[in-house]
Design a protein around this motif. Structure first.
Motif, PDB file in Angstrom:
ATOM      1  N   ASN A  71      -2.294  -0.043  -5.120  1.00 20.49           N
ATOM      2  CA  ASN A  71      -3.000   0.340  -3.890  1.00 20.49           C
ATOM      3  C   ASN A  71      -2.425  -0.343  -2.656  1.00 20.49           C
ATOM      4  O   ASN A  71      -2.965  -0.197  -1.560  1.00 20.49           O
ATOM      5  CB  ASN A  71      -4.507   0.085  -4.015  1.00 20.49           C
ATOM      6  N   ARG A  72      -1.349  -1.114  -2.828  1.00 20.88           N
ATOM      7  CA  ARG A  72      -0.616  -1.763  -1.741  1.00 20.88           C
ATOM      8  C   ARG A  72      -1.508  -2.648  -0.860  1.00 20.88           C
ATOM      9  O   ARG A  72      -1.268  -2.802   0.329  1.00 20.88           O
ATOM     10  CB  ARG A  72       0.116  -0.709  -0.895  1.00 20.88           C
ATOM     11  N   GLY A  73      -2.528  -3.206  -1.475  1.00 18.16           N
ATOM     12  CA  GLY A  73      -3.407  -4.113  -0.740  1.00 18.16           C
ATOM     13  C   GLY A  73      -4.361  -3.417   0.200  1.00 18.16           C
ATOM     14  O   GLY A  73      -4.959  -4.064   1.065  1.00 18.16           O
ATOM     15  N   ASP A  74      -4.562  -2.120   0.045  1.00 22.36           N
ATOM     16  CA  ASP A  74      -5.443  -1.334   0.920  1.00 22.36           C
ATOM     17  C   ASP A  74      -6.662  -0.876   0.130  1.00 22.36           C
ATOM     18  O   ASP A  74      -6.573   0.055  -0.679  1.00 22.36           O
ATOM     19  CB  ASP A  74      -4.684  -0.127   1.465  1.00 22.36           C
ATOM     20  N   PRO A  75      -7.821  -1.485   0.345  1.00 24.92           N
ATOM     21  CA  PRO A  75      -9.011  -1.096  -0.422  1.00 24.92           C
ATOM     22  C   PRO A  75      -9.451   0.342  -0.174  1.00 24.92           C
ATOM     23  O   PRO A  75     -10.169   0.919  -0.993  1.00 24.92           O
ATOM     24  CB  PRO A  75     -10.075  -2.094   0.046  1.00 24.92           C
ATOM     25  N   ASN A  76      -9.004   0.937   0.935  1.00 27.99           N
ATOM     26  CA  ASN A  76      -9.363   2.322   1.216  1.00 27.99           C
ATOM     27  C   ASN A  76      -8.685   3.300   0.264  1.00 27.99           C
ATOM     28  O   ASN A  76      -9.083   4.469   0.193  1.00 27.99           O
ATOM     29  CB  ASN A  76      -9.002   2.676   2.663  1.00 27.99           C
ATOM     30  N   GLN A  77      -7.665   2.844  -0.453  1.00 32.52           N
ATOM     31  CA  GLN A  77      -6.991   3.698  -1.425  1.00 32.52           C
ATOM     32  C   GLN A  77      -7.664   3.695  -2.792  1.00 32.52           C
ATOM     33  O   GLN A  77      -7.377   4.554  -3.628  1.00 32.52           O
ATOM     34  CB  GLN A  77      -5.533   3.256  -1.604  1.00 32.52           C
ATOM     35  N   VAL A  78      -8.550   2.754  -3.015  1.00 28.37           N
ATOM     36  CA  VAL A  78      -9.065   2.531  -4.365  1.00 28.37           C
ATOM     37  C   VAL A  78      -9.830   3.736  -4.900  1.00 28.37           C
ATOM     38  O   VAL A  78      -9.590   4.198  -6.027  1.00 28.37           O
ATOM     39  CB  VAL A  78      -9.935   1.268  -4.409  1.00 28.37           C
ATOM     40  N   ALA A  79     -10.777   4.263  -4.140  1.00 27.18           N
ATOM     41  CA  ALA A  79     -11.603   5.369  -4.641  1.00 27.18           C
ATOM     42  C   ALA A  79     -10.751   6.569  -5.018  1.00 27.18           C
ATOM     43  O   ALA A  79     -10.963   7.189  -6.079  1.00 27.18           O
ATOM     44  CB  ALA A  79     -12.642   5.761  -3.589  1.00 27.18           C
ATOM     45  N   GLY A  80      -9.769   6.920  -4.192  1.00 30.82           N
ATOM     46  CA  GLY A  80      -8.894   8.042  -4.510  1.00 30.82           C
ATOM     47  C   GLY A  80      -8.062   7.787  -5.750  1.00 30.82           C
ATOM     48  O   GLY A  80      -7.836   8.694  -6.570  1.00 30.82           O
ATOM     49  N   GLN A  81      -7.609   6.541  -5.913  1.00 32.51           N
ATOM     50  CA  GLN A  81      -6.820   6.222  -7.098  1.00 32.51           C
ATOM     51  C   GLN A  81      -7.670   6.257  -8.356  1.00 32.51           C
ATOM     52  O   GLN A  81      -7.195   6.675  -9.422  1.00 32.51           O
ATOM     53  CB  GLN A  81      -6.162   4.856  -6.924  1.00 32.51           C
ATOM     54  N   VAL A  82      -8.924   5.843  -8.263  1.00 32.79           N
ATOM     55  CA  VAL A  82      -9.809   5.921  -9.424  1.00 32.79           C
ATOM     56  C   VAL A  82     -10.015   7.377  -9.834  1.00 32.79           C
ATOM     57  O   VAL A  82      -9.983   7.716 -11.024  1.00 32.79           O
ATOM     58  CB  VAL A  82     -11.158   5.232  -9.128  1.00 32.79           C
ATOM     59  N   ARG A  83     -10.214   8.250  -8.855  1.00 29.94           N
ATOM     60  CA  ARG A  83     -10.369   9.674  -9.176  1.00 29.94           C
ATOM     61  C   ARG A  83      -9.117  10.206  -9.859  1.00 29.94           C
ATOM     62  O   ARG A  83      -9.194  10.984 -10.824  1.00 29.94           O
ATOM     63  CB  ARG A  83     -10.677  10.467  -7.911  1.00 29.94           C
ATOM     64  N   LYS A  84      -7.949   9.793  -9.378  1.00 28.04           N
ATOM     65  CA  LYS A  84      -6.700  10.236 -10.006  1.00 28.04           C
ATOM     66  C   LYS A  84      -6.615   9.731 -11.437  1.00 28.04           C
ATOM     67  O   LYS A  84      -6.241  10.485 -12.351  1.00 28.04           O
ATOM     68  CB  LYS A  84      -5.501   9.741  -9.206  1.00 28.04           C
ATOM     69  N   LEU A  85      -6.953   8.470 -11.640  1.00 29.05           N
ATOM     70  CA  LEU A  85      -6.874   7.888 -12.981  1.00 29.05           C
ATOM     71  C   LEU A  85      -7.784   8.624 -13.957  1.00 29.05           C
ATOM     72  O   LEU A  85      -7.403   8.886 -15.105  1.00 29.05           O
ATOM     73  CB  LEU A  85      -7.254   6.406 -12.929  1.00 29.05           C
TER      74      LEU A  85
END
Length: 386
Positions: free
Chosen positions: A70-84
């Protein structure tokens, strides 16, 4: 920018694999934690796969670990969880570090109804981020009321004027630790004479340092991200502020501390839940595999990550299925010994671990409390700031 993808375990995702996913900060102020967490997960997965994988019902299945950066950006986390979960087929999520990342991870896990087990986030700071707590997220780490009490027990071992200055980032960790230290101080016989609350990314600490000096604080307690705290310590030294005891929580948690500060790091205290010589089943393997790469205190992150994976695997094997609610119910029943020690979720969805206090001495983080055969003598005053 597209997040980096790291796939570990079986060479390609197959329908019969057990997919575990994580979103980790591999850049930014907490990148050091991201690296050791990833390595701990990777080692645990390899160890389990080398033994044939996870027993799911009547068959063994290999684990596929997918790590998104997530490159240290917490705003990316929710989208990455959905992808996972939705694109990669993750049955279980593994945690990151601090409320900044584990908070949105937990919220996404609850929304998608997928079990998440994490560490490296103090229990209250994590739970307080969501009213009513979590249903699918679980945390194995320190419980702040007990972790902060170790500060005072350790301070009792030194001669000081018992006046305390707090240096806190304005994040969840800073809020919780600062509140506990402030509430506990008078009962422990100490007085908080100055509190500095600073946004993450602060670079000029002169005002805060001079205020602590003027207040006569001989004890400095910090709860900060590493880059900020490294700058603070350098400026404390430059401005001639030499508290007899200096503690840095989160900030002093890895080899980057003496690496960046050199002799100035000498004597810094930092609490933890593990040190070499402690732990349970599997800890020797983690130390042998990763102890040279992750020297000192930060190795506890790998031990915790190894524990997280094994708690999940045990829950899956007890459930006998990859059905989310069945795994979640079995995680709740966890009560056993792992690399980090004994794990049981006794504080809502938190499994509190007993705290210890370490001190950086000659470039190594050594245990100074509890006092015992394996502990070192407390260094006071802290030489690095004198």
């Amino acid at each position: 920018m597209t997040a980096a993808l790291l796939v570990l375990g079986a060479t390609s995702v197959r329908a019969e694999d057990v997919v575990m996913g994580a979103s980790l900060p591999m850049a930014g102020p907490l990148a050091q934690f991201g690296e050791v967490i990833r390595d701990g997960y990777e080692y645990a997965v390899k160890e389990i796969n080398d033994q044939g994988g996870v027993q799911v019902g009547d068959e063994k299945r290999l684990i596929k670990l997918i790590v998104l950066d997530n490159r240290g950006d917490p705003n990316q986390v929710a989208g990455q969880v959905r992808k996972l979960v939705q694109a990669e087929g993750a049955s279980v999520l593994l945690g990151a570090v601090t409320p900044v990342f584990n908070g949105p991870l937990s919220a996404a896990a609850d929304q998608l109804k997928v079990p998440l087990v994490m560490s490296l986030v103090p229990i209250d700071a994590w739970q307080d981020a969501r009213e009513g707590g979590y249903k699918y997220a679980w945390d194995i780490y320190a419980h702040e009321p007990e972790a902060t009490k170790v500060t005072w027990t350790t301070a009792d071992m030194a001669e000081t004027n018992k006046k305390v200055a707090l240096f806190l980032n304005t994040d969840e960790d800073g809020e919780i630790w600062g509140r506990n230290w402030t509430e506990q101080a008078s009962q422990a016989g100490y007085e908080v004479v100055y509190t500095a609350r600073m946004p993450v990314g602060t670079t000029n600490f002169a005002e805060y340092i001079n205020s602590a000096k003027q207040a006569g604080a001989e004890i400095a307690l910090g709860q900060m991200v590493p880059p900020d705290a490294i700058t603070l310590w350098k400026q404390m030294k430059a401005l001639g502020y030499g508290p007899k005891l200096a503690s840095c929580e989160k900030c002093g948690s890895g080899d980057w501390w003496p690496g960046a500060l050199g002799d100035v790091a000498e004597g810094t205290l930092t609490s933890d839940v593990w040190v070499r010589g402690l732990g349970g089943p599997g800890v020797e393997g983690v130390v042998a595999a990763l102890g040279e790469k992750h020297k000192g205190k930060v190795l506890s992150g790998a031990v915790l990550s190894h524990t997280v994976v094994n708690v999940v695997v045990d829950a899956i094997e007890r459930a006998g299925t990859l059905e989310a609610d069945a795994i979640n119910a079995e995680i709740a029943k966890t009560d056993g010994d792992y690399a980090i020690g004994h794990v049981a979720f006794t504080v809502n969805h938190g499994a509190p671990l007993p705290p210890i206090m370490q001190q950086w001495q000659d470039g190594e983080a050594v245990q100074v409390y509890p006092v015992g055969a394996a502990s070192a003598d407390l260094q006071a005053p802290a030489k690095g700031l004198q």
